[in-house]
Design a protein around this motif. Structure first.
Motif, PDB file in Angstrom:
ATOM      1  N   ALA A 151       0.829  -1.205   0.000  1.00 39.58           N
ATOM      2  CA  ALA A 151       0.000   0.000   0.000  1.00 39.58           C
ATOM      3  C   ALA A 151       0.866   1.258   0.000  1.00 39.58           C
ATOM      4  O   ALA A 151       0.540   2.244  -0.665  1.00 39.58           O
ATOM      5  N   CYS A 152       1.959   1.220   0.734  1.00 36.73           N
ATOM      6  CA  CYS A 152       2.869   2.368   0.739  1.00 36.73           C
ATOM      7  C   CYS A 152       3.530   2.533  -0.628  1.00 36.73           C
ATOM      8  O   CYS A 152       3.664   3.660  -1.138  1.00 36.73           O
ATOM      9  N   MET A 153       3.929   1.430  -1.238  1.00 38.27           N
ATOM     10  CA  MET A 153       4.635   1.494  -2.508  1.00 38.27           C
ATOM     11  C   MET A 153       3.750   2.084  -3.608  1.00 38.27           C
ATOM     12  O   MET A 153       4.176   2.979  -4.341  1.00 38.27           O
ATOM     13  N   VAL A 154       2.502   1.618  -3.709  1.00 36.47           N
ATOM     14  CA  VAL A 154       1.641   2.089  -4.795  1.00 36.47           C
ATOM     15  C   VAL A 154       1.177   3.527  -4.568  1.00 36.47           C
ATOM     16  O   VAL A 154       0.768   4.200  -5.510  1.00 36.47           O
ATOM     17  N   GLN A 155       1.247   3.994  -3.314  1.00 37.99           N
ATOM     18  CA  GLN A 155       0.909   5.394  -3.030  1.00 37.99           C
ATOM     19  C   GLN A 155       2.138   6.300  -2.999  1.00 37.99           C
ATOM     20  O   GLN A 155       2.027   7.481  -2.682  1.00 37.99           O
ATOM     21  N   SER A 156       3.311   5.711  -3.313  1.00 39.39           N
ATOM     22  CA  SER A 156       4.582   6.452  -3.308  1.00 39.39           C
ATOM     23  C   SER A 156       4.863   7.096  -1.952  1.00 39.39           C
ATOM     24  O   SER A 156       5.373   8.219  -1.864  1.00 39.39           O
ATOM     25  N   LEU A 157       4.522   6.361  -0.896  1.00 39.52           N
ATOM     26  CA  LEU A 157       4.796   6.842   0.456  1.00 39.52           C
ATOM     27  C   LEU A 157       6.190   6.394   0.871  1.00 39.52           C
ATOM     28  O   LEU A 157       6.474   5.191   0.885  1.00 39.52           O
TER      29      LEU A 157
END
Length: 358
Positions: A210-216
């Motif tokens: 989830a962090c990766m796809v939101q560029s977090l």
């Protein structure tokens, strides 16, 4: 097109918790008067008042900057405005690594960029009691409690995942502390249900994805890979070895064991609470014969409760202590008093079990 499945999963988990908090929050209406209080006689103030919903609750997310807590923060920032909930964040600087203060400042900035407010960074001093991991945990929760009270927060969200739950169950199993230690972390815990763990049914990879796809941006704490720490060894050596020997699904099975154990432990605790009143005499002392008649799991819970009420710190009271007290009931041979943590002493006198300080 909807959000990525990982993002949808974390948002749904947070949404469910926020709905629960709103339901609990609105059960406590606030009485508001139409006229200034000084203009009303005391007898009329109650009649002149009306009940209105309380103000919107504030929910904080505890965030280290790691993938789990950053995913949690992003989901809270997304879901809270839709439900009329105020959302903030708190990060704790344990001071255990060089540059930890700068790292905490970065986390604060990221939380603010997500739209969370208020956002705080709290520096703590980690002691030595119970070992480095336990001491850091105690310092962290103390800081979170203080922050929640200072801001008047209804709840603090924690990013523990199903993987964390599995590790906690194995650590409890290694301690041999009984079924309660196998129940892992509760979805709701703390004073008044302050702490909520939305991700206990989600795996660690879902949060990271989830962090990766939101560029977090996320920070990987080097302590999580340091073999000096028991949990780290379990994470990188123990669980993989179990999965190699037993096959996939070990993490899910351990998490399921935690819930089943928690249900059983809660039921036994309730039974012990009811049984305690039946095993005391008119003076309030525990009667050994009546204790002996209880099932062992119930009796030991009664003994533990009695020791804690006498002043023994719950965190220092282990299974071996309770077993020693239990032998005063089940294996009485005239043995002497049992010394417990907190300067509490348990002894058998005239068919009664006396547990008191000193």
């Amino acid at each position: 097109m909807g959000p990525h499945p990982a993002v949808a999963a974390i948002r749904l988990a947070v949404r469910r918790v926020l709905h629960d908090l709103l339901t609990e929050h609105h059960r406590v209406p606030v009485a508001v008067s139409h006229a200034p209080a000084h203009e009303q006689p005391p007898s009329s103030r109650l009649h002149a008042s009306r009940e209105v919903p309380p103000p919107p609750p504030l929910v904080l997310v505890a965030c280290s900057g790691g993938a789990d807590s950053m995913a949690l923060a992003s989901a809270l920032a997304f879901e809270s405005p839709k439900l009329g909930i105020r959302a903030g964040g708190i990060t704790v600087d344990h001071g255990l690594q060089p540059g930890s203060d700068a790292r905490a400042a970065e986390v604060v900035q990221r939380l603010r960029e997500l739209g969370l407010d208020p956002v705080d960074s709290v520096a703590v001093t980690v002691g030595r009691t119970g070992g480095p991991e336990a001491a850091a945990r105690d310092a962290r929760y103390a800081a979170l409690d203080t922050a929640a009270e200072r801001h008047g927060a209804t709840a603090v969200l924690l990013g523990h995942t199903r993987d964390d739950q599995a590790e906690t169950v194995l650590l409890g199993l290694a301690r041999g502390s009984g079924i309660r230690s196998l129940s892992g972390m509760a979805a709701v815990s703390g004073a008044g249900g302050r702490y909520r763990r939305p991700f206990l049914e989600l795996d660690r990879q879902t949060a990271r994805k989830a962090c990766m796809v939101q560029s977090l941006p996320v920070w990987d704490d080097p302590h999580n890979a340091d073999p000096a720490y028991t949990r780290s060894r379990l994470r990188h050596e123990g669980l993989p070895a179990l999965e190699k020997a037993l096959g996939k699904g070990v993490v899910e099975a351990l998490a399921r064991t935690a819930q089943l154990s928690r249900d059983d432990a809660d039921a036994l605790d309730s039974w012990a609470s009811q049984a305690e009143a039946t095993v005391r005499d008119a003076a309030g002392l525990l009667e050994c014969a009546k204790l002996y008649a209880l099932p062992p799991a119930v009796r030991r819970r009664v003994l533990r409760r009695a020791a804690i009420e006498a002043g023994a710190p719950a965190g220092s009271l282990f299974a071996r202590h309770i077993e020693e007290i239990d032998r005063l009931i089940t294996g009485w041979r005239g043995q002497g008093a049992i010394n417990l943590p907190g300067k509490v002493v348990a002894r058998r006198q005239g068919g009664r079990l006396v547990i008191r300080q000193g």
